[in-house]
Design a protein around this motif. Structure first.
Motif, PDB file in Angstrom:
ATOM      1  N   GLN A   6       0.835  -1.184   0.000  1.00 16.34           N
ATOM      2  CA  GLN A   6       0.000   0.000   0.000  1.00 16.34           C
ATOM      3  C   GLN A   6       0.879   1.246   0.000  1.00 16.34           C
ATOM      4  OE1 GLN A   6      -3.000  -1.930   3.202  1.00 16.34           O
ATOM      5  NE2 GLN A   6      -3.372   0.251   2.816  1.00 16.34           N
ATOM      6  N   CYS A  23      -3.337   0.258  -3.565  1.00 19.81           N
ATOM      7  CA  CYS A  23      -3.045  -1.095  -3.099  1.00 19.81           C
ATOM      8  C   CYS A  23      -2.617  -1.922  -4.312  1.00 19.81           C
ATOM      9  CB  CYS A  23      -4.276  -1.703  -2.443  1.00 19.81           C
ATOM     10  SG  CYS A  23      -4.117  -3.452  -2.006  1.00 19.81           S
ATOM     11  N   CYS A  89      -5.837  -2.975   2.835  1.00 19.79           N
ATOM     12  CA  CYS A  89      -6.410  -3.802   1.788  1.00 19.79           C
ATOM     13  C   CYS A  89      -5.938  -5.235   2.036  1.00 19.79           C
ATOM     14  CB  CYS A  89      -6.013  -3.342   0.398  1.00 19.79           C
ATOM     15  SG  CYS A  89      -4.247  -3.415   0.038  1.00 19.79           S
ATOM     16  N   GLY A 102      -2.217  -5.920   3.308  1.00 25.91           N
ATOM     17  CA  GLY A 102      -1.228  -4.919   2.990  1.00 25.91           C
ATOM     18  C   GLY A 102      -0.633  -4.321   4.263  1.00 25.91           C
TER      19      GLY A 102
END
Lengths: 111, 114
Positions: A6, A23, A89, A102
């Protein structure tokens, strides 16, 4: 090995401004998730994206998915202080039941 | 409708001890996953239970084990605790029959190993 990155990692923005969190993931996956986490709290599910071109919106947040580019974005419109949190994410590892998260983006909205 | 619940909320243990964490899934959910979240990091997948079997495991040593009961609740056991096991342990449940397999997370158990 599936990697989920990310950016930015940290984001400080003024109220009323727009910004996008990105992301990127390294291997094809059939589903992507966005979560919000407040300090010391658990994760709240924001969006589930299942197909290329999927776009979902809830309030000031809009998420999209481009599976060909292996990229999802979380767009913030006219930020307000209540959006301050860490956003993650997550991607399902293809062919498994394993989910890779992430690094997280810590968002701070300044009044 | 109760969401995902976990117990205890906080726990302090000494190195070498063993710990058991508990999770009750959201009503209607039959699948439970466990995650470890170190401070400032994203959650790391430990394993997933479905139909009382471990059907997927992440990169965690055998010191981490689990169980799922017929009512879909689950336990996470960690043996021979290390200082590095200090973290927030999250349980997530999902319904295997729903498209998208959206996960709902519990409030977590914060484990401190001294």
């Amino acid at each position: 090995e599936l990697k989920v990155e990310q950016n930015p990692l940290f984001l400080s923005m003024q109220e009323g401004k727009n910004y996008t969190i990105y992301c990127n993931y390294s291997t094809t996956s059939d589903r992507l998730y966005w979560y919000r986490q407040d300090p010391g709290k658990s994760l709240e599910s924001l969006f589930v994206l299942l197909s290329n071109g999927a776009v979902k919106q809830e309030g000031r947040l809009m998420a999209s998915l481009d599976t060909k580019a292996r990229l999802s974005t979380l767009h913030i419109t006219a930020a307000v202080h209540d959006l301050s949190a860490t956003y993650f994410c997550a991607v399902r590892y293809p062919g498994t039941y394993k989910y890779i998260f992430g690094t997280g983006t810590r968002l701070k909205v300044l009044a | 409708d109760a969401g995902v619940t976990q117990s205890p909320t906080h726990l302090i243990k000494t190195r070498g001890q063993q710990v058991t964490l508990r999770c009750s899934p959201k009503s209607g959910h039959d699948t439970v996953s466990w995650y470890q979240q170190a401070l400032g990091q994203g959650p790391q997948f430990i394993f997933q239970y479905y139909e009382e079997e471990e059907r997927q495991r992440g990169n965690f040593p055998d010191r981490f084990s689990g169980h799922q009961f017929p009512n879909y609740s689950s336990e996470l056991n960690v043996n021979a605790l290390l200082l590095g096991d200090s973290a927030l342990y999250l349980c997530a449940s999902q319904a295997s029959t729903r498209v998208g397999y959206e996960q709902y997370f519990g409030p977590g158990t914060r484990l401190t190993v001294t």
